[in-house]
Motif scaffolding. Structure first.
Motif, mmCIF file in Angstrom:
data_model
loop_
_atom_site.group_PDB
_atom_site.id
_atom_site.type_symbol
_atom_site.label_atom_id
_atom_site.label_comp_id
_atom_site.label_asym_id
_atom_site.label_seq_id
_atom_site.Cartn_x
_atom_site.Cartn_y
_atom_site.Cartn_z
ATOM 1 N N GLY A 34 -0.429 -1.015 9.497
ATOM 2 C CA GLY A 34 -1.261 -0.180 10.681
ATOM 3 C C GLY A 34 -1.595 -0.665 11.426
ATOM 4 O O GLY A 34 -2.184 -0.337 12.471
ATOM 5 N N GLN A 35 -0.301 -1.989 12.350
ATOM 6 C CA GLN A 35 0.010 -2.095 13.351
ATOM 7 C C GLN A 35 0.272 -1.542 14.505
ATOM 8 O O GLN A 35 0.205 -2.403 15.023
ATOM 9 C CB GLN A 35 0.265 -3.831 13.223
ATOM 10 N N GLY A 36 1.661 -0.734 14.161
ATOM 11 C CA GLY A 36 1.965 -0.348 15.562
ATOM 12 C C GLY A 36 3.040 -1.027 16.154
ATOM 13 O O GLY A 36 3.001 -2.111 15.379
ATOM 14 N N LEU A 65 1.048 -1.576 -0.291
ATOM 15 C CA LEU A 65 -0.067 0.345 0.090
ATOM 16 C C LEU A 65 0.857 1.287 -0.181
ATOM 17 O O LEU A 65 0.484 2.577 -0.881
ATOM 18 C CB LEU A 65 -1.547 -0.103 0.897
ATOM 19 N N LEU A 66 2.055 1.736 1.080
ATOM 20 C CA LEU A 66 2.715 2.315 0.966
ATOM 21 C C LEU A 66 3.895 2.401 -0.191
ATOM 22 O O LEU A 66 4.527 1.770 -0.770
ATOM 23 C CB LEU A 66 3.075 2.287 1.802
ATOM 24 N N MET A 71 9.335 -3.352 13.781
ATOM 25 C CA MET A 71 8.233 -2.676 14.875
ATOM 26 C C MET A 71 7.157 -2.026 13.317
ATOM 27 O O MET A 71 6.433 -1.560 14.993
ATOM 28 C CB MET A 71 9.200 -1.329 15.386
ATOM 29 N N ASP A 72 8.014 -1.695 12.612
ATOM 30 C CA ASP A 72 6.363 -0.940 11.281
ATOM 31 C C ASP A 72 6.379 -2.585 10.821
ATOM 32 O O ASP A 72 5.713 -1.768 9.542
ATOM 33 C CB ASP A 72 6.838 -0.177 11.487
ATOM 34 N N GLY A 73 7.188 -3.410 10.292
ATOM 35 C CA GLY A 73 7.222 -4.118 9.765
ATOM 36 C C GLY A 73 7.388 -4.129 8.089
ATOM 37 O O GLY A 73 7.694 -4.710 7.174
ATOM 38 N N SER A 74 8.228 -3.166 8.038
ATOM 39 C CA SER A 74 9.194 -2.895 7.258
ATOM 40 C C SER A 74 10.650 -2.940 6.987
ATOM 41 O O SER A 74 11.410 -3.066 8.834
ATOM 42 C CB SER A 74 9.037 -1.615 6.970
ATOM 43 N N PRO A 75 11.598 -3.331 6.325
ATOM 44 C CA PRO A 75 13.630 -3.566 6.836
ATOM 45 C C PRO A 75 13.458 -2.285 7.394
ATOM 46 O O PRO A 75 13.264 -0.399 7.211
ATOM 47 C CB PRO A 75 13.097 -4.197 5.072
ATOM 48 N N PRO A 102 5.208 -6.237 17.313
ATOM 49 C CA PRO A 102 6.130 -7.327 15.547
ATOM 50 C C PRO A 102 5.688 -8.373 15.084
ATOM 51 O O PRO A 102 5.207 -9.190 14.583
ATOM 52 C CB PRO A 102 7.181 -7.721 16.496
ATOM 53 N N ARG A 103 4.818 -9.352 16.909
ATOM 54 C CA ARG A 103 3.608 -10.350 16.194
ATOM 55 C C ARG A 103 2.991 -10.258 15.177
ATOM 56 O O ARG A 103 1.945 -11.305 15.062
ATOM 57 C CB ARG A 103 3.879 -10.843 17.886
ATOM 58 N N LEU A 104 2.245 -8.448 15.583
ATOM 59 C CA LEU A 104 0.513 -8.670 14.448
ATOM 60 C C LEU A 104 1.129 -8.081 13.290
ATOM 61 O O LEU A 104 0.381 -8.077 12.261
ATOM 62 C CB LEU A 104 0.454 -7.562 15.464
ATOM 63 N N HIS A 105 2.302 -8.131 12.831
ATOM 64 C CA HIS A 105 2.933 -7.843 11.196
ATOM 65 C C HIS A 105 2.733 -9.034 10.485
ATOM 66 O O HIS A 105 3.451 -9.758 10.523
ATOM 67 C CB HIS A 105 4.660 -6.671 11.481
#
Lengths: 419, 98
Positions: free
Chosen positions: A411-413, A85-86, A345-349, A416-419
């Motif tokens: 948009g999970q904040g 998306l981003l 922490m944001d799902g990105s590298p 890490p376990r939710l990304h």
């Protein structure tokens, strides 16, 4: 001239296949290099390859604690896509996709890249709207995306339960036709051979045990095979990032290591010729050329460096598979395994110079690292060679978390376990 | 993986919800120390070995638990209530005051 061609295959076959050279040498480490890359996985090998090819830096060592391909490059579910998306993510992964499209030719090594498409299923009208938004965002940046109706989906994947009585009825889906799969081992071997032939030393069974310093500057590594000095030390160790950075005296990172499991069934006749993902949980599946269904779901959800997971996730993944494909109920699962993912922490590298002088860092791939392999190596090589990021990886800094510039596609904040 | 809940005894991990790293210290809510907040939200020790973490027995007594678990072997070496004064002991104290 290409090392592998129809002619060379035939000539070697006639001579009993005795004249093939090893795909890469097994050199002993030299005392010093221009660049040391820690981690002989897909990203480390791709970095070495592009350093040599794009930047002419060939006095390079890749040090790997095990054997090539023993980590996540041989443990993933092989999906390649750029349906983010981003903009920062879309541009980066689309660059990767373009490198994938030419990779077999580029490496003269068949990575079996198959653009069979990747379909995200939507199960509610709101989710379908959300997919339309993401599809539009992708198309806006020149990436292919198309919405599919239920009828079109049924034609594409006849085995899928699209009935209204399904546990989560399918409403539609978002398809990226250029997405697909690749043979993961071949990616490691192809990059390894390409780097080796350009002079890079690939040193297996060589575990980094610490860093050498020259004042504040990192000036090499201590390893199980002796000290090796280098002007630049690059770290590309995925799930082991925390451990390696602690050796360099960096106690905390915006990373947690988690275990992700994957599964493969017995071989079936052609069953599904695309990659499909479930929208009401986390499940993705494709079929290998050998016929096995390769699939997976969520990470186990707690910090782990063990390359094996627990049963609750196995149970959940199987349930999700059967919610989509009730007809697979009696298919036997052959194998399952786990890989350690560097969940950011944001799902990105993170692809950046630093955090210490003389050091370069590539990590935070969560469980999406395989598709990023070419662009990750390409951008990391650029960053190492020029001491500054390319536009494509400029947003993926280490300090973006403390500066409020996170790139959180889901948009999970900071979870890490939710990304 | 079994977690031995101090109330309920050994239970399967499926009954528990992982709430993350137990080493983090939340700054005072009134604090304007941005570095401390950033560190609390984003920075992790992520050790390979014993890890202090918080789990909730969400499918059982719902107590929040402080667990020490080895991230290499998944072996659990200690489980305690996340608050020292948590649970029945605390409730009794409150009743005494009443």
């Amino acid at each position: 001239m290409a090392e592998y061609s129809a002619f060379s295959l035939l000539a070697n076959a006639l001579k009993g296949n005795k004249d093939w050279k090893p795909a890469w040498r097994k050199p002993d480490p030299k005392a010093s290099y221009d660049v040391i890359i820690i981690g002989g996985g897909g990203h480390g090998l791709a970095t070495a390859y592009y350093l040599a090819k794009e930047h002419g830096i060939t006095n390079v060592a890749v040090v790997e604690k095990g054997w090539l391909g023993s980590g996540n490059v041989g443990r993933n579910t092989t999906a390649v896509r750029s349906n983010y998306l981003l903009p920062a993510n879309t541009r980066f992964y689309e660059h990767s996709m373009k490198l994938w499209e030419n990779l077999s030719h580029e490496l003269n090594y068949n990575v079996m890249f198959s653009q069979r498409g990747c379909l995200n299923l939507a199960h509610t009208p709101a989710q379908f709207d959300d997919y339309a938004r993401r599809g539009n965002a992708m198309r806006h940046l020149g990436v292919d995306a198309e919405l599919m109706t239920k009828t079109e989906i049924k034609r594409l994947i006849p085995a899928l339960d699209i009935s209204d009585s399904a546990r989560f009825p399918v409403v539609g889906g978002l398809m990226q036709r250029r997405a697909g799969t690749a043979r993961h081992d071949a990616v490691a071997w192809g990059y390894a051979r390409g780097a080796d032939r350009r002079g890079v030393d690939i040193i297996e069974n060589c575990e980094v045990t610490g860093f050498l310093r020259d004042g504040d500057r990192i000036s090499g590594v201590t390893t199980s095979r002796g000290d090796i000095r280098a002007r630049k030390v690059a770290v590309a160790v995925a799930g082991s990032t925390g451990r390696v950075m602690q050796m360099a005296g960096i106690e905390t990172m915006p990373i947690e290591s988690h275990v992700l499991q994957a599964f493969v069934t017995e071989s079936l006749k052609p069953f599904i010729d695309t990659v499909v993902t479930f929208g009401m949980g986390h499940f993705y599946m494709s079929q290998s050329d050998k016929g096995g269904l390769i699939y997976g779901g969520d990470i186990d959800g707690y910090n782990s460096y063990a390359q094996r997971g627990n049963l609750p996730v196995v149970d959940e993944v199987m349930s999700e598979m059967l919610a989509l494909f009730p007809g697979l109920a009696r298919v036997r699962m052959l194998r399952s395994w786990g890989g350690v993912c560097d969940m950011s922490m944001d799902g990105s590298p993170i692809i950046t110079a630093g955090p210490l002088p003389g050091m370069y860092l590539n990590c935070g791939w969560c469980y999406g690292g395989f598709k990023a392999t070419p662009a990750s190596g390409w951008c990391f090589a650029w960053t190492i060679a020029k001491d500054q990021p390319h536009d494509l990886n400029a947003p993926f800094t280490l300090d973006r978390f403390h500066r409020g510039l996170v790139i959180d596609d889901k948009g999970q904040g900071a979870n890490p376990r939710l990304h | 993986m079994l977690i031995t809940c101090p109330y309920c005894g050994p239970r399967d991990v499926i009954e528990f919800t992982y709430q993350g790293d137990g080493n983090r210290e939340r700054p005072d809510p009134a604090s304007q120390n941005f570095e401390a907040w950033n560190a609390y939200v984003y920075d992790r020790l992520n050790p390979a070995g014993d890890h202090n973490e918080i789990w909730q027995h969400s499918g059982g007594c719902r107590a929040h638990l402080k667990v020490v678990r080895n991230t290499l072997t998944h072996e659990i070496s200690s489980v305690a209530f996340a608050r020292g004064d948590h649970g029945s002991a605390a409730r009794h104290k409150a009743e005494d005051k009443a």
